[in-house]
Design an enzyme around this catalytic site. Sequence first.
Site, mmCIF file in Angstrom:
data_model
loop_
_atom_site.group_PDB
_atom_site.id
_atom_site.type_symbol
_atom_site.label_atom_id
_atom_site.label_comp_id
_atom_site.label_asym_id
_atom_site.label_seq_id
_atom_site.Cartn_x
_atom_site.Cartn_y
_atom_site.Cartn_z
ATOM 1 N N LYS A 1 72.338 52.805 -27.696
ATOM 2 C CA LYS A 1 71.330 53.208 -28.690
ATOM 3 C C LYS A 1 71.011 54.702 -28.676
ATOM 4 O O LYS A 1 70.664 55.264 -29.715
ATOM 5 C CB LYS A 1 70.045 52.397 -28.491
ATOM 6 C CG LYS A 1 70.246 50.946 -28.857
ATOM 7 C CD LYS A 1 69.000 50.119 -28.712
ATOM 8 C CE LYS A 1 69.315 48.695 -29.169
ATOM 9 N NZ LYS A 1 68.169 47.825 -29.223
ATOM 10 N N ASP B 1 63.897 48.544 -34.088
ATOM 11 C CA ASP B 1 63.385 47.866 -32.887
ATOM 12 C C ASP B 1 61.870 48.038 -32.755
ATOM 13 O O ASP B 1 61.155 47.107 -32.380
ATOM 14 C CB ASP B 1 64.036 48.441 -31.621
ATOM 15 C CG ASP B 1 65.410 47.849 -31.342
ATOM 16 O OD1 ASP B 1 65.704 46.749 -31.841
ATOM 17 O OD2 ASP B 1 66.184 48.503 -30.622
#
Length: 271
Positions: A73, A109
Amino acid sequence: MTSAPTDLPVLCGIILHPAAHTLSPVLHAAAYRELGLSAHYHAFDVPPDSVRDALAGMRALGLRQLSVSIPHKETVLELADRASEEARRIGAANTLTRVGDEIVADNTDWIGVRKTLEPLADWKDKRATVLGAGGAARAVVFALRSLEMHVTVVNRSAERAERVARELGAEVGTLEDPFDLLVNTTPLGMSPDLDSTPAAREVLRPDSTVFDTVYRPLETRLLREAASVGCRVQDGLDMLIHQAVEQVRLWCGRAPDAENLRAAALDVLKA
Ligand code: NAP
């Protein structure tokens, strides 16, 4: 699907390593079925030294959307051509979209974290301890700071914890620090590592909430022990579902029903 849904089959997917645990193909398949879109979403096992090649492949093969998970990420944010304001501030991305010749990074997220926690309490001015300092931790800390919480980061490597704390307005601490909310963002306890836990039973406080972002299994050792000492517990499935809903909204312009995604995930988790 980038800006307008298409009738042509679309190939998309998720890059992560290892790939065995991911439920994202199940969630996305349910979403595209519900929305009547012909899209094929695959899990691509991409080791850390191949992320650059994976993004080159995304361009070369004409893939328009990729999700991103552990441990890529942070890396993809550096490799993308552009990033949304949130992804840039978080310092991590879980969503890549090709817009023309560019790869644009985004982060959903943190929305998954907020949607998970907001129904549970008013968190303003409460104390949170976040275990881990990777890509998921960054989104969690960003979300908790947006809820006006005081956040302490605890991580195996101190240097990474210091960087996350400095960049996202948190502090570095230890598991001895008091907390109202404990969030695990490490993979400890994730299948097949079922006996591991990131926090010993002794540090769990009965009046606190323990949120494990791991979702496979739904009940990790951390959550089992937290429940046994009287903590309120929250598993990682809500976060996973809500970040996927937002990802599909970003890609398709329409959001699937979170309950349909939950049903599809539970079918697999309970099988
Ligand atoms: P990442 O960027 O690789 O970060 C992993 C973090 O865990 C790092 O802080 C690392 O510490 C720590 N860690 C790893 N192994 C450890 C060990 N054996 N002992 C102690 N600490 C350890 O990965 P990520 O993308 O943040 O993902 C981490 C986890 O978050 C995933 O396993 C996944 O289950 C969960 N997650 C859940 C959702 C959801 O929607 N529910 C979404 C995203 C992620 P160092 O810095 O010292 O290496």
